[in-house]
Design a protein around this motif. Structure first.
Motif, PDB file in Angstrom:
ATOM      1  N   LYS A 161       9.999 -16.984  27.365  1.00 26.55           N
ATOM      2  CA  LYS A 161      10.362 -16.424  26.818  1.00 26.55           C
ATOM      3  C   LYS A 161      10.723 -16.069  25.487  1.00 26.55           C
ATOM      4  CE  LYS A 161      13.119 -11.902  28.963  1.00 26.55           C
ATOM      5  NZ  LYS A 161      13.715 -11.259  27.439  1.00 26.55           N
ATOM      6  N   TRP A 162      11.785 -16.962  25.209  1.00 29.57           N
ATOM      7  CA  TRP A 162      11.602 -17.053  23.917  1.00 29.57           C
ATOM      8  C   TRP A 162      11.209 -17.553  22.143  1.00 29.57           C
ATOM      9  CZ3 TRP A 162      15.616 -21.811  26.142  1.00 29.57           C
ATOM     10  CH2 TRP A 162      16.585 -21.706  26.957  1.00 29.57           C
ATOM     11  N   GLU A 163      10.061 -17.902  23.272  1.00 27.09           N
ATOM     12  CA  GLU A 163       8.756 -18.628  22.399  1.00 27.09           C
ATOM     13  C   GLU A 163       8.147 -17.142  22.365  1.00 27.09           C
ATOM     14  OE1 GLU A 163       5.654 -21.945  22.066  1.00 27.09           O
ATOM     15  OE2 GLU A 163       6.698 -21.701  23.769  1.00 27.09           O
ATOM     16  N   ALA A 164       7.463 -16.057  22.911  1.00 29.43           N
ATOM     17  CA  ALA A 164       7.038 -15.501  23.146  1.00 29.43           C
ATOM     18  C   ALA A 164       7.702 -14.373  21.960  1.00 29.43           C
ATOM     19  CB  ALA A 164       6.994 -14.583  24.435  1.00 29.43           C
ATOM     20  N   GLU A 165       9.031 -13.979  22.153  1.00 33.40           N
ATOM     21  CA  GLU A 165      10.038 -13.351  20.782  1.00 33.40           C
ATOM     22  C   GLU A 165      10.262 -13.823  19.430  1.00 33.40           C
ATOM     23  OE1 GLU A 165      14.426 -13.721  22.703  1.00 33.40           O
ATOM     24  OE2 GLU A 165      13.842 -11.700  24.577  1.00 33.40           O
ATOM     25  N   GLY A 166       9.552 -15.001  19.157  1.00 29.80           N
ATOM     26  CA  GLY A 166       9.641 -15.768  18.264  1.00 29.80           C
ATOM     27  C   GLY A 166      10.595 -16.193  18.178  1.00 29.80           C
ATOM     28  N   GLN A 167      11.562 -16.628  18.736  1.00 26.94           N
ATOM     29  CA  GLN A 167      13.152 -17.100  18.339  1.00 26.94           C
ATOM     30  C   GLN A 167      13.227 -18.086  17.841  1.00 26.94           C
ATOM     31  OE1 GLN A 167      16.121 -17.383  21.105  1.00 26.94           O
ATOM     32  NE2 GLN A 167      16.025 -15.630  22.673  1.00 26.94           N
ATOM     33  N   PHE A 168      12.192 -19.006  17.428  1.00 28.12           N
ATOM     34  CA  PHE A 168      11.930 -20.431  17.450  1.00 28.12           C
ATOM     35  C   PHE A 168      11.530 -20.455  15.603  1.00 28.12           C
ATOM     36  CE2 PHE A 168      11.703 -21.802  21.229  1.00 28.12           C
ATOM     37  CZ  PHE A 168      12.489 -21.739  22.011  1.00 28.12           C
ATOM     38  N   LYS A 169      10.537 -19.846  15.368  1.00 26.81           N
ATOM     39  CA  LYS A 169       9.540 -19.495  13.819  1.00 26.81           C
ATOM     40  C   LYS A 169      10.521 -19.586  12.589  1.00 26.81           C
ATOM     41  CE  LYS A 169       5.876 -17.713  13.514  1.00 26.81           C
ATOM     42  NZ  LYS A 169       4.676 -17.377  13.270  1.00 26.81           N
ATOM     43  N   ALA A 170      10.075 -20.106  11.669  1.00 28.25           N
ATOM     44  CA  ALA A 170      11.127 -20.048  10.798  1.00 28.25           C
ATOM     45  C   ALA A 170      10.245 -19.078   9.763  1.00 28.25           C
ATOM     46  CB  ALA A 170      11.188 -21.265   9.950  1.00 28.25           C
ATOM     47  N   PRO A 171      11.200 -18.387   9.019  1.00 26.45           N
ATOM     48  CA  PRO A 171      11.488 -16.879   8.466  1.00 26.45           C
ATOM     49  C   PRO A 171      10.731 -17.196   7.041  1.00 26.45           C
ATOM     50  CG  PRO A 171      13.579 -18.339   7.615  1.00 26.45           C
ATOM     51  CD  PRO A 171      12.818 -18.537   9.500  1.00 26.45           C
ATOM     52  N   GLU A 172       9.455 -16.173   7.049  1.00 29.10           N
ATOM     53  CA  GLU A 172       8.917 -16.473   6.276  1.00 29.10           C
ATOM     54  C   GLU A 172       9.266 -16.559   4.243  1.00 29.10           C
ATOM     55  OE1 GLU A 172       5.082 -16.495   6.614  1.00 29.10           O
ATOM     56  OE2 GLU A 172       6.242 -16.200   8.477  1.00 29.10           O
ATOM     57  N   ASN A 173      10.513 -16.008   4.512  1.00 32.11           N
ATOM     58  CA  ASN A 173      10.569 -16.126   2.946  1.00 32.11           C
ATOM     59  C   ASN A 173      12.668 -16.509   3.403  1.00 32.11           C
ATOM     60  OD1 ASN A 173       7.849 -15.095   1.109  1.00 32.11           O
ATOM     61  ND2 ASN A 173       8.597 -12.638   2.348  1.00 32.11           N
ATOM     62  N   PRO A 174      12.448 -17.845   3.407  1.00 26.72           N
ATOM     63  CA  PRO A 174      14.211 -18.353   3.113  1.00 26.72           C
ATOM     64  C   PRO A 174      14.656 -18.782   2.461  1.00 26.72           C
ATOM     65  CG  PRO A 174      12.338 -20.042   3.798  1.00 26.72           C
ATOM     66  CD  PRO A 174      11.661 -19.185   3.619  1.00 26.72           C
ATOM     67  N   SER A 175      15.892 -18.399   2.450  1.00 26.07           N
ATOM     68  CA  SER A 175      16.488 -18.531   1.322  1.00 26.07           C
ATOM     69  C   SER A 175      17.247 -20.422   0.978  1.00 26.07           C
ATOM     70  CB  SER A 175      18.053 -17.771   1.986  1.00 26.07           C
ATOM     71  OG  SER A 175      18.425 -18.064   0.675  1.00 26.07           O
ATOM     72  N   SER A 176      16.703 -20.590  -0.122  1.00 24.94           N
ATOM     73  CA  SER A 176      16.992 -21.930   0.178  1.00 24.94           C
ATOM     74  C   SER A 176      18.392 -22.449   0.389  1.00 24.94           C
ATOM     75  CB  SER A 176      15.809 -22.719  -1.569  1.00 24.94           C
ATOM     76  OG  SER A 176      16.942 -21.093  -2.921  1.00 24.94           O
ATOM     77  N   LYS A 177      19.208 -21.790  -0.617  1.00 26.91           N
ATOM     78  CA  LYS A 177      20.513 -21.348  -0.182  1.00 26.91           C
ATOM     79  C   LYS A 177      21.094 -21.823   0.864  1.00 26.91           C
ATOM     80  CE  LYS A 177      21.008 -20.504  -5.120  1.00 26.91           C
ATOM     81  NZ  LYS A 177      22.353 -19.579  -5.737  1.00 26.91           N
ATOM     82  N   ASN A 178      20.289 -21.191   1.910  1.00 26.56           N
ATOM     83  CA  ASN A 178      21.057 -21.252   3.583  1.00 26.56           C
ATOM     84  C   ASN A 178      19.901 -21.687   4.468  1.00 26.56           C
ATOM     85  OD1 ASN A 178      23.175 -20.222   4.996  1.00 26.56           O
ATOM     86  ND2 ASN A 178      22.234 -18.493   5.612  1.00 26.56           N
TER      87      ASN A 178
END
Length: 971
Positions: free
Chosen positions: A50-67
């Motif tokens: 369920k977590w995987e299907a919801e995309g909980q583990f995927k990194a954001p497309e445009n991450p903040s380098s400072k955060n």
């Protein structure tokens, strides 16, 4: 995977299906599935998907380098199933990842698998032999590699499934394999770049050589067998055992004179390669022989020089050392200094090379016996003696005795890169935690040797180096293809008539692994993806590969990308059994994570020991079987993933060795049930309080003293837990969570709430406090117990999102509820209740029989909380007063200078005597253990600390019961 494990796996997935169907049905009906009467590990089923299907583990497309927070899971080898060391790494990293994600960071956690050159090739060859599919040589390179890829696919899938079962929240969209197309390109680019910088070169040098594998091997693949005395050892390829640890003294006649020099060696077979004899330049016994020659007893025409060198220890043995430059590291250096000939004795298979004598073609240890016989027939043996504490190098992959051999290999020049890596730690640019490993870092890198990166294998990255030959000359070039190599060589050799052939060797697995911090992020083909998360935020791994992997990542990362691959290194210890012994097949103390999660029988454990020690002696197999029978007489109970993860994280991972006791998992499984029951109690008593207030809004409620106390305790716990996470001391976080849930919430507050919920004017506030505690501790628990926390969180009123999509409780948010006054007053009530229960137990009184009298100056505090105190103290009645009648027969003890606690009743001196006798016996036993020589020498520091703490606790009990006895006798 064994049949029993396959069965467990299928049972697990059937339960997963049932759980998912049940959950889906409840979702469609807009209902929550009912909360079971007790905790079961089955609640872990279905959530991961369920977590995987919801995309909980995927990194954001445009991450903040400072955060952002980026982490790489050390890739497991595709050789078999995961072991507890992998489970420890996964548990630590997932806890850090989930905490950072819940704390608002943009997180990427990268999964992968390592091709593990030698290890995988070895197990595939064993598999083929077991299936009668032919040897590697019989199959040929192409067909063998096809079989290796089949192995990788099957084993890789099993490993990935095991990682998922551990609850690891990895971004699977970024999964890599160290021999996939993208990583292969990175390896070639890195090799070419380093070659063109002059940092990769080809030379003939000494390497660890496995005759069984016919390949060079890394230092980490060499195990050292310590011998206290001469011992017969089984060596692959020989029908009988070979004797090791024996020093043979051999006389070498001096050329042209009647004298002789006596040398001693454990390896008679290497005498064929002797090219010198060394003595200390200041050793007066031999000064007259320096510059002369001795006759070689096995090569009749040869005369070898007597040289002087300060490396010789004049006080060891005869003070005369034979020099074999081609088969000994020290001799190799001495040979270079004195320009001695390097003579190879063995072929790649470990057979004697042609010397024109009767030893030609013999296996090395067969030659040892023949050489001994010849030396005896020549009258040159001067004695045999044992070698104290000798070490035999054993290949961890083949169990063969490793030989140092002179071979043409590819090397990385590490000197300048190592200097930069040392400076990075010295100036604080790179931080190693724990800092005790700074010394190890210096010790290795200050004296770094060039790194042999070629392996004579088929499975791996074929070295992108090409031998380019013209009629007059030849040159090695590094290139991306044969065509590119030809173009490069044509300009170097000055002709287009060039024959090009690629080196058949493959690269050391550690070479491709050293590129992973940037190769796993798309280097060199995807610079944007690399820019988002490189350098990594942290490198977490075991301290045993600090040099083999971590240092090489630092060296190559900075050299290739211009940046350190990470700025922080977190090292964990090696998992040992509960007795502090390293886990090994020979000891029979290896535990698989799957066994703990799903449970297993003693029969299955024994079958695995027998299967894993097919090449071991009957004695070793019996030893392993006996170890399992003693450790797990009833097998291993099913504890679940959460209990395993929590147990692993509960240890101080920064120590050198972690002692793992399976019983701790059972204890923590019970802790899971404690959490379950506590949450169920709260849901049953606060279901109508569906509105969650912010922490600062809770202050406006009509809170009782105990309400304010538990919320303050929670606020302090949140401080401790977050600080421990920041400092990467996960065991402190686990301890604080357990202290709050078990001791504060369950043992005290839930009991107090049974009274508070009956008070109409305050029951709503208590319900809010209960619900907020549960909602908050489930979020605190989520990084360690992701399944249990999710299952219970979904039963809380008003919860729609996953617990992992909620924010982690922050100290700033909860600071307003810290209340030192409430904590101080509550501590008096709680300590009084604890003392009443203790005195009640001494008097063997039931709750209805227990009447307590409290003689105190704090009348108001006790009167205001009397009903709560009666509940916590398990009393039928408590009386509060300034002074107790001296005629009252009671069991009493002081709580403080101004408070004396009485329980009406009388102590039996004989009962106290029995208790004291038992305690003193325990004290004597602990003292004997702590002063025993064997314990002092062999016990780990953790065990010693635990035993000393136990002794201290026993002595406190003795003092307490002695006081009670004195009081009883006075009455």
């Amino acid at each position: 995977m064994s049949p029993a494990m396959l069965h467990r796996s299928s049972v697990f997935w059937n339960k997963t299906k049932i759980h998912k169907i049940r959950r889906l049905y409840c979702d469609l009906a807009n209902q929550k599935p009912p909360l079971a009467s007790a905790y079961s590990k089955d609640v872990e089923s279905g959530w991961y998907q369920k977590w995987e299907a919801e995309g909980q583990f995927k990194a954001p497309e445009n991450p903040s380098s400072k955060n952002s927070f980026s982490l790489l899971l050390p890739p497991p080898n595709v050789t078999g199933i995961l072991h507890l060391g992998h489970a420890l790494t996964c548990s630590i990293q997932d806890a850090l990842v989930r905490w950072n994600r819940m704390s608002g960071k943009d997180v990427v956690w990268i999964p992968g698998l390592d091709h593990a050159g030698i290890a995988t090739q070895t197990v595939v060859e064993r598999y083929l032999a077991a299936k009668n599919l032919g040897t590697r040589r019989e199959l040929g390179r192409e067909k063998f590699l096809q079989e290796a890829w089949k192995w990788k696919e099957s084993k890789g899938d099993i490993i990935v499934e095991q990682i998922r079962n551990l609850g690891c929240s990895l971004d699977w969209s970024k999964q890599y394999f160290t021999m996939d197309e993208e990583r292969s390109r990175a390896v070639i680019d890195a090799f070419v770049l380093l070659f063109e910088k002059g940092l990769i070169y080809r030379a003939e040098s000494l390497v660890n050589w496995s005759c069984q594998l016919q390949s060079a091997i890394a230092d980490i693949e060499v195990d050292w067998l310590q011998l206290e005395e001469p011992k017969w050892i089984k060596v692959p390829g020989y029908n009988k055992k070979i004797k090791f640890g024996e020093l043979t003294h051999v006389a070498l006649p001096i050329d042209g004179e009647s004298g002789e020099l006596v040398v001693a060696t454990t390896r008679l077979e290497t005498m064929l390669g002797d090219s010198g004899v060394a003595v200390h330049p200041q050793d007066e016994r031999y000064s007259s022989f320096i510059g002369k020659f001795v006759k070689h007893p096995l090569r009749p025409e040869a005369k070898i020089p007597i040289i002087a060198d300060e490396f010789v220890d004049r006080d060891f043995g005869t003070g005369v050392v034979k020099i074999t430059p081609a088969h000994d590291a020290t001799d190799f250096d001495v040979g270079k200094r004195h320009k001695l000939e390097s003579i190879n004795v063995f072929s790649s298979e470990g057979k004697i090379l042609p010397f024109g004598g009767k030893f030609d073609g013999l296996k090395r240890f067969e030659a040892r016996e023949e050489i001994r016989n010849q030396l005896e027939s020549l009258g040159l043996i001067r004695g045999v003696s044992a070698v104290p504490n000798s070490k035999i190098p054993i290949c961890s992959r083949s169990s063969d005795v490793v030989e140092l051999m002179l071979k043409p290999q590819w090397f990385v020049d590490c000197k300048s890169m190592a200097e930069k890596a040392v400076k990075a730690v010295e100036n604080g640019e790179l931080v190693i935690d724990p800092p005790v490993f700074n010394k190890t870092w210096h010790a290795w890198l200050d004296d770094v040797r060039d790194w042999c990166i070629s392996r004579q294998l088929w499975w791996g990255h074929q070295i992108p180096a090409y031998l380019c030959e013209s009629e007059k000359s030849q040159v090695w070039v590094a290139a991306h293809s044969k065509e590119e190599a030809k173009k490069k060589s044509e300009s170097i050799l000055g002709t287009k008539e060039v024959k090009v052939s690629q080196d058949l060797d493959v690269l050391d697995t550690w070479f491709s692994s050293a590129l992973l911090p940037f190769a796993s992020l798309g280097w060199p083909s995807d610079p944007k993806r690399m820019e988002n998360f490189y350098p990594l935020s942290l490198m977490e791994t075991g301290h045993d590969i600090l040099f083999f992997w971590v240092a090489r990542m630092v060296m190559l990362g900075r050299e290739i990308t211009g940046k350190l691959p990470f700025h922080k290194i977190l090292l964990h210890g090696i998992i040992c059994d509960s007795h502090g012994r390293k886990m090994s097949k020979s000891l029979g103390n290896v535990i698989n994570p799957e066994d703990i999660i799903h449970g297993t029988s003693l029969e299955e454990l024994i079958a695995r020991v027998v299967e894993g020690q097919r090449d071991a002696s009957d004695e070793e197999v019996k030893k392993g079987v006996r170890a399992q029978e003693i450790a797990f007489p009833k097998g291993i109970p099913a504890c679940g993933t959460d209990a395993l993860r929590y147990t692993l994280c509960s240890h101080d991972a920064k120590v050198h060795y972690l002692n793992f006791d399976i019983n701790e998992c059972s204890v923590n499984r019970n802790f899971c049930n404690k959490i379950w029951q506590a949450t169920k109690y709260v849901l049953n008593n606060s279901f109508n309080e569906a509105t969650y207030l912010a922490p600062h809004e809770l202050e406006n409620l009509n809170l009782s003293l105990m309400d304010r106390w538990i919320l303050s305790r929670l606020a302090h716990s949140i401080d401790t837990i977050n600080t421990a996470f920041e400092n990467k001391n996960l065991h402190e976080s686990c301890s604080a969570i357990k202290e709050f849930i078990y001791t504060n919430f369950c043992d005290v507050y839930i009991e107090a709430s049974k009274i508070l919920l009956q008070e109409q004017h305050r029951s709503s506030a208590t319900k809010h406090a209960l619900l907020h505690c549960v909602q908050t501790y489930l979020r605190l628990l989520a990084p360690f117990m992701p399944f249990l926390s999710e299952e219970l969180f979904q039963h809380l009123p008003g919860q729609q999102n996953s617990v992992h999509l909620n924010s982690y409780p922050s100290p700033a948010e909860w600071a307003c509820l810290k209340n030192l006054e409430a904590e101080s007053k509550s501590a008096v009530i709680i300590d009084t209740a604890r003392l009443i229960r203790e005195l009640k137990s001494l008097g063997k009184l039931s709750k209805p029989q227990t009447v307590a009298l409290i003689e105190t100056e704090d009348l108001a505090l006790y009167q205001e909380n009397l009903s709560v105190l009666e509940m916590l103290g398990q009393c039928s009645q408590i009386t509060i007063c300034n002074k107790i009648d001296s005629d009252v027969k009671s069991i009493r003890a002081p709580l403080s200078l101004k408070t004396l606690v009485h329980v009406v009743g009388q102590l039996q001196v004989q009962d106290l005597d029995k208790k004291l006798k038992k305690l003193r016996k325990e004290e004597e036993s602990l003292v004997r253990t702590l002063t025993a020589k064997r314990f002092l020498e062999e016990a780990s520091s953790d065990v010693k600390i635990a035993k000393n703490r136990k002794l201290e606790a026993v002595r406190l009990e003795i003092e307490k019961f002695s006081q009670h006895k004195s009081h009883a006798q006075s009455h």
